[in-house]
Design a protein around this motif. Structure first.
Motif, PDB file in Angstrom:
ATOM      1  N   PRO A  42      10.917   0.196  -7.156  1.00  0.00           N
ATOM      2  CA  PRO A  42      11.146   0.396  -8.598  1.00  0.00           C
ATOM      3  C   PRO A  42      11.854   1.728  -8.866  1.00  0.00           C
ATOM      4  O   PRO A  42      11.505   2.755  -8.293  1.00  0.00           O
ATOM      5  CB  PRO A  42       9.732   0.409  -9.185  1.00  0.00           C
ATOM      6  N   LYS A  43      12.832   1.711  -9.735  1.00  0.00           N
ATOM      7  CA  LYS A  43      13.650   2.897 -10.023  1.00  0.00           C
ATOM      8  C   LYS A  43      12.923   3.931 -10.872  1.00  0.00           C
ATOM      9  O   LYS A  43      13.306   5.079 -10.915  1.00  0.00           O
ATOM     10  CB  LYS A  43      14.949   2.485 -10.734  1.00  0.00           C
ATOM     11  N   ASP A  44      11.841   3.540 -11.549  1.00  0.00           N
ATOM     12  CA  ASP A  44      11.146   4.459 -12.448  1.00  0.00           C
ATOM     13  C   ASP A  44      10.052   5.288 -11.777  1.00  0.00           C
ATOM     14  O   ASP A  44       9.344   6.031 -12.440  1.00  0.00           O
ATOM     15  CB  ASP A  44      10.548   3.677 -13.621  1.00  0.00           C
ATOM     16  N   LYS A  45       9.906   5.210 -10.468  1.00  0.00           N
ATOM     17  CA  LYS A  45       8.853   5.940  -9.751  1.00  0.00           C
ATOM     18  C   LYS A  45       9.285   7.368  -9.448  1.00  0.00           C
ATOM     19  O   LYS A  45      10.447   7.642  -9.192  1.00  0.00           O
ATOM     20  CB  LYS A  45       8.493   5.234  -8.441  1.00  0.00           C
ATOM     21  N   LYS A  46       8.319   8.290  -9.463  1.00  0.00           N
ATOM     22  CA  LYS A  46       8.602   9.697  -9.162  1.00  0.00           C
ATOM     23  C   LYS A  46       8.872   9.900  -7.674  1.00  0.00           C
ATOM     24  O   LYS A  46       9.715  10.686  -7.294  1.00  0.00           O
ATOM     25  CB  LYS A  46       7.430  10.580  -9.585  1.00  0.00           C
ATOM     26  N   ILE A  47       8.118   9.200  -6.849  1.00  0.00           N
ATOM     27  CA  ILE A  47       8.280   9.307  -5.403  1.00  0.00           C
ATOM     28  C   ILE A  47       9.100   8.111  -4.930  1.00  0.00           C
ATOM     29  O   ILE A  47       8.701   6.966  -5.127  1.00  0.00           O
ATOM     30  CB  ILE A  47       6.912   9.348  -4.695  1.00  0.00           C
ATOM     31  N   VAL A  48      10.243   8.398  -4.316  1.00  0.00           N
ATOM     32  CA  VAL A  48      11.150   7.334  -3.850  1.00  0.00           C
ATOM     33  C   VAL A  48      11.483   7.587  -2.382  1.00  0.00           C
ATOM     34  O   VAL A  48      11.933   8.671  -2.029  1.00  0.00           O
ATOM     35  CB  VAL A  48      12.445   7.324  -4.688  1.00  0.00           C
ATOM     36  N   PRO A  49      11.254   6.596  -1.509  1.00  0.00           N
ATOM     37  CA  PRO A  49      11.619   6.773  -0.106  1.00  0.00           C
ATOM     38  C   PRO A  49      13.133   6.733   0.065  1.00  0.00           C
ATOM     39  O   PRO A  49      13.823   5.989  -0.612  1.00  0.00           O
ATOM     40  CB  PRO A  49      10.956   5.577   0.585  1.00  0.00           C
ATOM     41  N   LYS A  50      13.640   7.572   0.975  1.00  0.00           N
ATOM     42  CA  LYS A  50      15.080   7.578   1.252  1.00  0.00           C
ATOM     43  C   LYS A  50      15.465   6.454   2.207  1.00  0.00           C
ATOM     44  O   LYS A  50      16.594   6.012   2.228  1.00  0.00           O
ATOM     45  CB  LYS A  50      15.490   8.926   1.829  1.00  0.00           C
ATOM     46  N   GLY A  51      14.510   6.026   3.014  1.00  0.00           N
ATOM     47  CA  GLY A  51      14.771   4.966   3.980  1.00  0.00           C
ATOM     48  C   GLY A  51      13.468   4.371   4.471  1.00  0.00           C
ATOM     49  O   GLY A  51      12.376   4.816   4.107  1.00  0.00           O
ATOM     50  N   ALA A  52      13.576   3.371   5.318  1.00  0.00           N
ATOM     51  CA  ALA A  52      12.395   2.683   5.842  1.00  0.00           C
ATOM     52  C   ALA A  52      11.520   3.604   6.685  1.00  0.00           C
ATOM     53  O   ALA A  52      10.311   3.409   6.775  1.00  0.00           O
ATOM     54  CB  ALA A  52      12.820   1.472   6.659  1.00  0.00           C
ATOM     55  N   SER A  53      12.103   4.637   7.287  1.00  0.00           N
ATOM     56  CA  SER A  53      11.322   5.550   8.121  1.00  0.00           C
ATOM     57  C   SER A  53      10.390   6.430   7.300  1.00  0.00           C
ATOM     58  O   SER A  53       9.468   7.029   7.844  1.00  0.00           O
ATOM     59  CB  SER A  53      12.252   6.425   8.965  1.00  0.00           C
ATOM     60  N   ASP A  54      10.596   6.497   5.986  1.00  0.00           N
ATOM     61  CA  ASP A  54       9.726   7.281   5.100  1.00  0.00           C
ATOM     62  C   ASP A  54       8.495   6.507   4.656  1.00  0.00           C
ATOM     63  O   ASP A  54       7.650   7.044   3.955  1.00  0.00           O
ATOM     64  CB  ASP A  54      10.493   7.722   3.846  1.00  0.00           C
ATOM     65  N   ILE A  55       8.398   5.245   5.045  1.00  0.00           N
ATOM     66  CA  ILE A  55       7.304   4.378   4.579  1.00  0.00           C
ATOM     67  C   ILE A  55       6.367   4.034   5.717  1.00  0.00           C
ATOM     68  O   ILE A  55       6.791   3.752   6.833  1.00  0.00           O
ATOM     69  CB  ILE A  55       7.876   3.067   3.992  1.00  0.00           C
ATOM     70  N   LYS A  56       5.079   4.043   5.403  1.00  0.00           N
ATOM     71  CA  LYS A  56       4.059   3.525   6.321  1.00  0.00           C
ATOM     72  C   LYS A  56       3.363   2.380   5.584  1.00  0.00           C
ATOM     73  O   LYS A  56       3.011   2.507   4.418  1.00  0.00           O
ATOM     74  CB  LYS A  56       3.054   4.605   6.682  1.00  0.00           C
ATOM     75  N   LEU A  57       3.194   1.254   6.271  1.00  0.00           N
ATOM     76  CA  LEU A  57       2.473   0.119   5.708  1.00  0.00           C
ATOM     77  C   LEU A  57       1.102   0.044   6.344  1.00  0.00           C
ATOM     78  O   LEU A  57       0.962   0.203   7.562  1.00  0.00           O
ATOM     79  CB  LEU A  57       3.235  -1.188   5.971  1.00  0.00           C
ATOM     80  N   ILE A  58       0.092  -0.197   5.515  1.00  0.00           N
ATOM     81  CA  ILE A  58      -1.286  -0.268   5.988  1.00  0.00           C
ATOM     82  C   ILE A  58      -1.863  -1.618   5.590  1.00  0.00           C
ATOM     83  O   ILE A  58      -1.779  -2.014   4.422  1.00  0.00           O
ATOM     84  CB  ILE A  58      -2.129   0.876   5.384  1.00  0.00           C
ATOM     85  N   ASN A  59      -2.452  -2.307   6.562  1.00  0.00           N
ATOM     86  CA  ASN A  59      -3.126  -3.572   6.311  1.00  0.00           C
ATOM     87  C   ASN A  59      -4.431  -3.580   7.082  1.00  0.00           C
ATOM     88  O   ASN A  59      -4.446  -3.255   8.278  1.00  0.00           O
ATOM     89  CB  ASN A  59      -2.249  -4.758   6.733  1.00  0.00           C
ATOM     90  N   ALA A  60      -5.509  -3.914   6.408  1.00  0.00           N
ATOM     91  CA  ALA A  60      -6.843  -3.963   7.017  1.00  0.00           C
ATOM     92  C   ALA A  60      -7.197  -2.634   7.687  1.00  0.00           C
ATOM     93  O   ALA A  60      -7.787  -2.606   8.755  1.00  0.00           O
ATOM     94  CB  ALA A  60      -6.936  -5.116   8.009  1.00  0.00           C
TER      95      ALA A  60
END
Length: 121
Positions: A42-60
């Motif tokens: 979403p474009k309205d968020k304060k925190i925006v990742p620059k790329g996929a390496s900036d994201i961590k996904l957590i499940n269970a």
């Protein structure tokens, strides 16, 4: 691929809002999920990742590795029919390797100011 074989995922962001749900093949990798999430961010968020390496996904409760497939990451209780799997998203920008010159100068000035010239007799 038949509709019933697809896995439905949504991504919970830091502020409690969701992105998705989207349908994925069980053979899709975590890296592919991250790429799509960055493109759908979403474009309205304060925190925006620059790329996929900036994201961590957590499940269970586990941080998912980029090379794993969706099928490998599913928790056993997610096998309920027509259930949407929610993955939590943490945005953690990659650390910069070089320090800006201004910051180095500020640190040196702070060290000089904290010098004590007390004498104990």
């Amino acid at each position: 691929m038949p509709e019933e074989d697809l896995v439905e995922l949504k991504f919970r962001l830091y502020d409690g809002s969701d992105v998705g749900p989207f349908h994925y093949s069980p053979t899709a990798t975590v890296g592919m999920l991250k790429e799509r999430l960055v493109s759908e961010w979403p474009k309205d968020k304060k925190i925006v990742p620059k790329g996929a390496s900036d994201i961590k996904l957590i499940n269970a409760g586990k941080i998912l590795e980029n090379g794993k497939t969706v099928a490998q990451c599913k928790a056993p209780f997610d096998d309920l029919p027509k259930s949407v799997i929610t993955m939590h998203v943490v945005v953690q920008p990659s650390p910069t390797k070089t320090r800006p010159e201004k910051k180095i100068e500020e640190e040196e000035e702070a060290q000089q100011r904290s010098f004590c010239s007390c004498t104990i007799m």
